[in-house]
Design a protein around this motif. Structure first.
Motif, mmCIF file in Angstrom:
data_model
loop_
_atom_site.group_PDB
_atom_site.id
_atom_site.type_symbol
_atom_site.label_atom_id
_atom_site.label_comp_id
_atom_site.label_asym_id
_atom_site.label_seq_id
_atom_site.Cartn_x
_atom_site.Cartn_y
_atom_site.Cartn_z
ATOM 1 N N PHE A 242 4.298 10.004 -7.131
ATOM 2 C CA PHE A 242 3.886 8.686 -7.680
ATOM 3 C C PHE A 242 4.687 8.555 -9.059
ATOM 4 O O PHE A 242 4.626 7.403 -9.773
ATOM 5 C CB PHE A 242 2.564 8.384 -7.468
ATOM 6 N N LYS A 243 5.404 9.409 -9.625
ATOM 7 C CA LYS A 243 5.740 9.544 -11.091
ATOM 8 C C LYS A 243 6.345 8.298 -11.374
ATOM 9 O O LYS A 243 6.201 7.671 -12.148
ATOM 10 C CB LYS A 243 6.194 10.862 -11.512
ATOM 11 N N GLU A 244 7.510 8.324 -10.559
ATOM 12 C CA GLU A 244 8.623 7.099 -11.080
ATOM 13 C C GLU A 244 7.862 5.823 -10.866
ATOM 14 O O GLU A 244 8.223 4.646 -11.522
ATOM 15 C CB GLU A 244 9.778 7.410 -9.912
ATOM 16 N N LEU A 245 7.091 5.606 -9.769
ATOM 17 C CA LEU A 245 6.350 4.308 -9.394
ATOM 18 C C LEU A 245 5.416 3.986 -10.572
ATOM 19 O O LEU A 245 5.547 2.887 -10.950
ATOM 20 C CB LEU A 245 5.564 4.547 -8.210
ATOM 21 N N ILE A 246 4.662 4.808 -11.021
ATOM 22 C CA ILE A 246 3.692 4.696 -12.126
ATOM 23 C C ILE A 246 4.289 4.193 -13.364
ATOM 24 O O ILE A 246 4.118 3.432 -14.050
ATOM 25 C CB ILE A 246 2.704 5.660 -12.342
ATOM 26 N N SER A 247 5.531 4.870 -13.521
ATOM 27 C CA SER A 247 6.260 4.920 -14.739
ATOM 28 C C SER A 247 7.019 3.327 -14.792
ATOM 29 O O SER A 247 6.847 2.432 -15.706
ATOM 30 C CB SER A 247 7.394 5.563 -15.133
ATOM 31 N N ALA A 248 7.434 2.728 -13.474
ATOM 32 C CA ALA A 248 7.831 1.509 -13.356
ATOM 33 C C ALA A 248 6.749 0.387 -13.505
ATOM 34 O O ALA A 248 6.826 -0.492 -13.985
ATOM 35 C CB ALA A 248 8.568 1.311 -12.000
ATOM 36 N N LEU A 249 5.739 0.759 -12.768
ATOM 37 C CA LEU A 249 4.680 -0.211 -13.076
ATOM 38 C C LEU A 249 4.187 -0.368 -14.579
ATOM 39 O O LEU A 249 3.764 -1.548 -15.004
ATOM 40 C CB LEU A 249 3.328 0.251 -12.267
ATOM 41 N N GLU A 250 3.998 0.655 -15.317
ATOM 42 C CA GLU A 250 3.520 0.507 -16.722
ATOM 43 C C GLU A 250 4.630 -0.196 -17.329
ATOM 44 O O GLU A 250 4.248 -1.087 -18.438
ATOM 45 C CB GLU A 250 3.412 2.084 -17.165
ATOM 46 N N LYS A 251 6.001 0.356 -17.060
ATOM 47 C CA LYS A 251 7.192 -0.665 -17.993
ATOM 48 C C LYS A 251 7.188 -2.093 -17.463
ATOM 49 O O LYS A 251 7.221 -2.855 -18.474
ATOM 50 C CB LYS A 251 8.417 0.155 -17.249
ATOM 51 N N ILE B 101 0.758 -1.221 -0.102
ATOM 52 C CA ILE B 101 0.053 0.149 0.126
ATOM 53 C C ILE B 101 0.762 1.306 -0.046
ATOM 54 O O ILE B 101 1.917 1.478 0.810
ATOM 55 C CB ILE B 101 -0.881 0.112 1.240
ATOM 56 N N VAL B 102 0.888 1.994 -0.908
ATOM 57 C CA VAL B 102 1.959 3.055 -1.224
ATOM 58 C C VAL B 102 0.964 4.377 -1.184
ATOM 59 O O VAL B 102 -0.236 4.664 -1.693
ATOM 60 C CB VAL B 102 2.331 3.185 -2.552
ATOM 61 N N SER B 103 1.233 5.337 -0.198
ATOM 62 C CA SER B 103 0.489 6.595 0.076
ATOM 63 C C SER B 103 1.538 7.617 0.449
ATOM 64 O O SER B 103 2.371 7.311 1.366
ATOM 65 C CB SER B 103 -0.543 6.325 1.252
ATOM 66 N N SER B 104 1.291 8.650 0.114
ATOM 67 C CA SER B 104 1.901 9.993 0.897
ATOM 68 C C SER B 104 1.136 10.882 1.695
ATOM 69 O O SER B 104 1.332 11.691 2.303
ATOM 70 C CB SER B 104 2.260 10.867 -0.459
ATOM 71 N N VAL B 105 -0.173 10.259 2.183
ATOM 72 C CA VAL B 105 -0.979 10.966 3.130
ATOM 73 C C VAL B 105 -1.527 9.820 4.194
ATOM 74 O O VAL B 105 -1.296 8.611 3.907
ATOM 75 C CB VAL B 105 -2.149 11.438 2.271
ATOM 76 N N LEU B 106 -1.743 10.341 5.310
ATOM 77 C CA LEU B 106 -2.686 9.432 6.279
ATOM 78 C C LEU B 106 -3.876 9.536 6.242
ATOM 79 O O LEU B 106 -4.545 10.717 5.967
ATOM 80 C CB LEU B 106 -1.972 10.075 7.658
ATOM 81 N N HIS B 107 -4.428 8.448 6.467
ATOM 82 C CA HIS B 107 -6.010 8.069 6.219
ATOM 83 C C HIS B 107 -6.492 6.923 6.821
ATOM 84 O O HIS B 107 -5.764 5.725 6.774
ATOM 85 C CB HIS B 107 -6.446 8.426 4.723
ATOM 86 N N PRO B 108 -7.424 6.993 7.654
ATOM 87 C CA PRO B 108 -8.137 5.793 8.175
ATOM 88 C C PRO B 108 -8.234 4.603 7.080
ATOM 89 O O PRO B 108 -8.298 3.406 7.261
ATOM 90 C CB PRO B 108 -9.340 6.123 8.742
ATOM 91 N N PRO C 210 6.308 6.218 -1.761
ATOM 92 C CA PRO C 210 6.384 5.947 -3.309
ATOM 93 C C PRO C 210 7.807 6.003 -3.844
ATOM 94 O O PRO C 210 7.936 5.386 -5.108
ATOM 95 C CB PRO C 210 5.740 7.478 -3.738
ATOM 96 N N LYS C 211 8.976 6.478 -3.035
ATOM 97 C CA LYS C 211 10.107 6.243 -3.628
ATOM 98 C C LYS C 211 10.718 4.873 -3.250
ATOM 99 O O LYS C 211 11.716 4.520 -3.843
ATOM 100 C CB LYS C 211 10.928 7.507 -3.142
ATOM 101 N N GLU C 212 10.490 4.433 -2.046
ATOM 102 C CA GLU C 212 10.988 3.263 -1.500
ATOM 103 C C GLU C 212 10.526 1.952 -2.339
ATOM 104 O O GLU C 212 11.500 1.043 -2.668
ATOM 105 C CB GLU C 212 10.668 2.991 0.019
ATOM 106 N N ILE C 213 9.481 1.936 -2.805
ATOM 107 C CA ILE C 213 8.997 0.760 -3.381
ATOM 108 C C ILE C 213 9.496 0.400 -4.976
ATOM 109 O O ILE C 213 9.686 -0.495 -5.260
ATOM 110 C CB ILE C 213 7.279 0.817 -3.651
ATOM 111 N N VAL C 214 10.070 1.472 -5.544
ATOM 112 C CA VAL C 214 10.627 1.422 -6.757
ATOM 113 C C VAL C 214 11.567 0.388 -6.959
ATOM 114 O O VAL C 214 11.466 -0.412 -7.827
ATOM 115 C CB VAL C 214 10.693 2.641 -7.486
ATOM 116 N N LYS C 215 12.504 0.390 -5.886
ATOM 117 C CA LYS C 215 13.458 -0.564 -5.814
ATOM 118 C C LYS C 215 13.124 -2.180 -5.438
ATOM 119 O O LYS C 215 13.871 -3.014 -5.804
ATOM 120 C CB LYS C 215 14.603 -0.313 -4.753
ATOM 121 N N GLN C 216 12.024 -2.295 -4.874
ATOM 122 C CA GLN C 216 11.598 -3.706 -4.187
ATOM 123 C C GLN C 216 10.264 -3.963 -4.997
ATOM 124 O O GLN C 216 9.541 -4.683 -4.633
ATOM 125 C CB GLN C 216 11.623 -3.560 -2.823
ATOM 126 N N LEU C 217 10.159 -3.453 -6.148
ATOM 127 C CA LEU C 217 8.831 -3.596 -6.928
ATOM 128 C C LEU C 217 8.375 -5.284 -7.117
ATOM 129 O O LEU C 217 7.204 -5.590 -7.129
ATOM 130 C CB LEU C 217 8.603 -2.756 -8.044
#
Length: 677
Positions: free
Chosen positions: A347-356, A296-303, A325-332
């Motif tokens: 999330f720019k780098e993460l979404i790019s890696a997911l699409e790739k 679960i990747v998030s940059s905000v806190l929420h219930p 969002p930055k940490e997960i790219v290395k351990q995707l």
């Protein structure tokens, strides 16, 4: 009747009288006595017609007597047969329902119950569970605002649900338990609780917690053992007495082979024990060799984040990790599914890696989502960029086909808060939940899934998912239904398995007292759900070789079969769809366990407390003859005279039409007789 209407009636009477006198006293010729009669008949006719035109309304009051209800709820669970109280229950029911004095004073309504309340007096004593909590909640819905003393014919032993003392307080009716069962306390050993996870992982150890309870006065020494087949895998000496009458045993067992592993936990019984069924419990664990990891990747806190983690990890096969969002790219590559919560420019780098890497993902959007960024980062769909928000309630799409979705009463769920606007998809998609705005159902998706080039994706247009989980608990008194819904969605997204035309949903093992339901979906060659297919399941008992064939019945967007009543054995099964001759096979195990046979006595204390708290009275099965007299003499249960007031227009009074017809007929007949016509 209003003053205005009364004035109109008086005016109608004057007009009718003047017209009648004008016709028969002023203009008419003939005998004076006949003219008076004719004038009277014409007055009646004219006045009646004018009354119909005015159509005054009258208050009509009807009085009736309403007798109080006498609710007789009879326990239909198999525990009564186990305690040999089934005949006593039938005798008690017949004694009450055949009492003529009670029938004169009350409306007697007979119900039976097990897991649910049923409006039937047919007793089979075959229900596998007893849920008195649900019984009282259902009785409250029906009889809350009436006078309805309730006779409860039961042993008081509940096997599922919350403590019924609390739901009985809301019922607010006097309760008269007729206690079925032996009240003598015997020395007894039992395993009252056995807690074990459903899954374990290969070459690990899994925990087992057993609670052993002793009822008796003498100090005893016995042994707790766990066996697998004929092999003892754990044993421990247990010492109990009247003071220290329970013990919690914590055990760890090895998981050395993949698949369903069956075990038996047993406390060696005393020689004098009357009920030895509650001395053992069978259980099973499915050993698997891998675990799904969800990020679960998030940059905000929420219930929502905590609610998602709880729901996903309710299945022990899955583990959730919160990653930035930055940490997960290395351990995707470590994760089978990535959940992006309210993505923004981080999330720019993460979404790019997911699409790739063409990896599966679930995007959850909300007011904090940067749709300007997201519309540029993804190409499968886009969303209007606005600064306004809207509340959207869910509406289930019953034609959704990728996996089976149960209706959780979604329409009762609170709305999700989301950015106002509509989504536009550039790829084929399927909607699980539609948006409902201010009570108006739309065709816009609230939750949808996509399957593109072997990649699976979901998108939820709204935050506050935690409110749905809370509402599901209020609806069902459990998180299980909502967690299963999220679990099915996660299972679908975490898998890249190609869809088959015939999909079967089942568990690898079932406890003997559980509902054993197998579900299936069948698709045509275009992978559209086929609602007119004929599906049958063939089961084979691996021990006896006996085969059973049953049809699957269409229910919503899936086919189901209930296998309750099968013997506790291993089964192979095949689900076959006609006429395409497509079949899917599998196997499951039914664990021997009858929760209704775990009791030795009636729960006298709780039933007596229930009667006291509700201002009723408890009776034992051999001394309930005074119950009828108490009910008949209790001044709280009196018939009530009620009245109903209704407004009746004169035009509905058909006698007036008869009067008009009669007066015209008499006038014509008399005039004809006298030769005036």
């Amino acid at each position: 009747m209003s003053t205005e209407t009364l004035l109109y009636i008086i005016l109608a009477g004057v007009v009718a009288l003047l017209l009648a006198l004008f016709q028969y006293n002023y203009k008419a010729k003939g005998a004076a006595k006949s003219n008076v009669l004719f004038a009277f008949l014409r007055f009646i006719t004219l006045f009646s017609v004018l009354l119909l035109l005015i159509n005054p309304k009258f208050d009509q009051v009807k009085y009736y007597t309403e007798k109080p209800n006498l609710v007789v709820a009879v326990d239909n669970s198999s525990s009564l047969k186990h305690l040999k109280q089934d005949d006593n229950a039938k005798i008690a029911l017949n004694t009450i329902t055949n009492n003529s004095a009670l029938k004169d004073k009350f409306n007697i309504e007979v119900l039976s119950f097990g897991n649910t309340l049923n409006s039937s007096d047919s007793l089979s004593f075959s229900e596998s569970q007893t849920n008195l909590d649900k019984v009282f909640r259902q009785l409250t819905q029906v009889y809350k605002n009436t006078i309805s003393p309730t006779i409860l014919v039961t042993d008081g032993n509940q096997t599922i649900g919350s403590d019924y003392q609390f739901s009985a307080k809301k019922y607010n009716q006097p309760i008269y338990p007729i206690i079925l069962g032996d009240t003598i306390v015997y020395s007894d050993l039992q395993i009252s609780k056995l807690n074990v996870n459903k899954y374990a992982y290969l070459k690990n150890k899994f925990p087992l917690e057993a609670i052993v309870v002793y009822s008796g006065k003498q100090a005893i020494t016995t042994k707790f053992i766990v066996t697998k087949g004929n092999t003892t895998v754990f044993s421990k000496v247990v010492r109990l007495d009247q003071t220290n009458n329970s013990q919690i045993l914590n055990v760890t067992l090895p998981a050395n082979s993949v698949g369903v592993q069956s075990y038996k936990a047993q406390i060696i019984p005393l020689e004098t024990e009357k009920n030895k069924v509650n001395n053992y419990k069978n259980f099973a664990v499915e050993v698997i060799d891998q675990k799904s990891k969800i990020a679960i990747v998030s940059s905000v806190l929420h219930p929502d984040l905590g609610a998602l983690k709880k729901s996903i990890e309710s299945n022990e096969q899955r583990v959730v990790e919160f990653v930035s969002p930055k940490e997960i790219v290395k351990q995707l590559n470590d994760f089978q599914l990535v959940i992006l919560y309210q993505p923004n420019n981080l999330f720019k780098e993460l979404i790019s890696a997911l699409e790739k890497q063409n990896k599966n993902k679930w995007i959850i959007s909300g007011p904090k989502t940067d749709w300007l960024f997201l519309n540029n980062a993804i190409s499968d769909y886009s969303f209007e960029v606005t600064s306004q928000t809207e509340d959207y309630q869910p509406n289930l799409n019953t034609n959704y086909t990728p996996f089976i979705v149960d209706d959780l009463n979604f329409e009762s769920f609170p709305p999700l808060n989301a950015t106002f606007g509509d989504a536009e998809f550039n790829q084929p998609f399927e909607t699980i939940l539609f948006k409902t705005v201010s009570g108006i159902k739309t065709e816009q998706p609230l939750l949808a899934t996509l399957e593109i080039s072997g990649r699976r994706e979901a998108v939820l247009f709204g935050e506050d998912l935690w409110k749905w989980r809370a509402r599901s608990y209020l609806n069902a008194s459990s998180f299980i239904e909502f967690d299963n819904f999220i679990g099915k969605l996660v299972q679908y997204l975490a898998s890249s398995k190609r869809k088959n035309r015939l999909e079967v949903d089942y568990n690898s093992f079932y406890n003997g007292s559980d509902d054993m339901i197998i579900s299936a979906q069948f698709f045509n060659k275009n992978y559209e759900f086929e609602a007119n297919a004929s599906l049958v399941i063939t089961l084979k008992n691996k021990k006896t070789g006996e085969t059973i064939t049953r049809p699957l019945v269409l229910k919503g967007n899936n086919y189901q079969v209930n296998l309750n009543g099968l013997a506790s054995e291993d089964y192979d099964f095949t689900v076959k769809a006609s006429p395409d001759n497509i079949s899917v096979g599998g196997r499951f195990k039914i664990i021997e366990y009858n929760v209704e046979q775990q009791f030795l006595n009636a729960d006298v204390t709780k039933l007596q407390q229930l009667a006291t708290n509700s201002h009723g009275e408890a009776y034992f099965v051999n001394s309930y003859t005074a119950l009828a007299d108490n009910l008949l003499n209790d001044k709280r249960y009196q018939a009530i005279q009620k009245s109903s007031k209704s407004v009746v227009p004169l035009i509905d009074w058909y006698y007036l039409l008869f009067i008009i017809t009669l007066s015209l007929a008499l006038e014509w007949f008399i005039r004809k007789y006298q030769g005036l016509i």
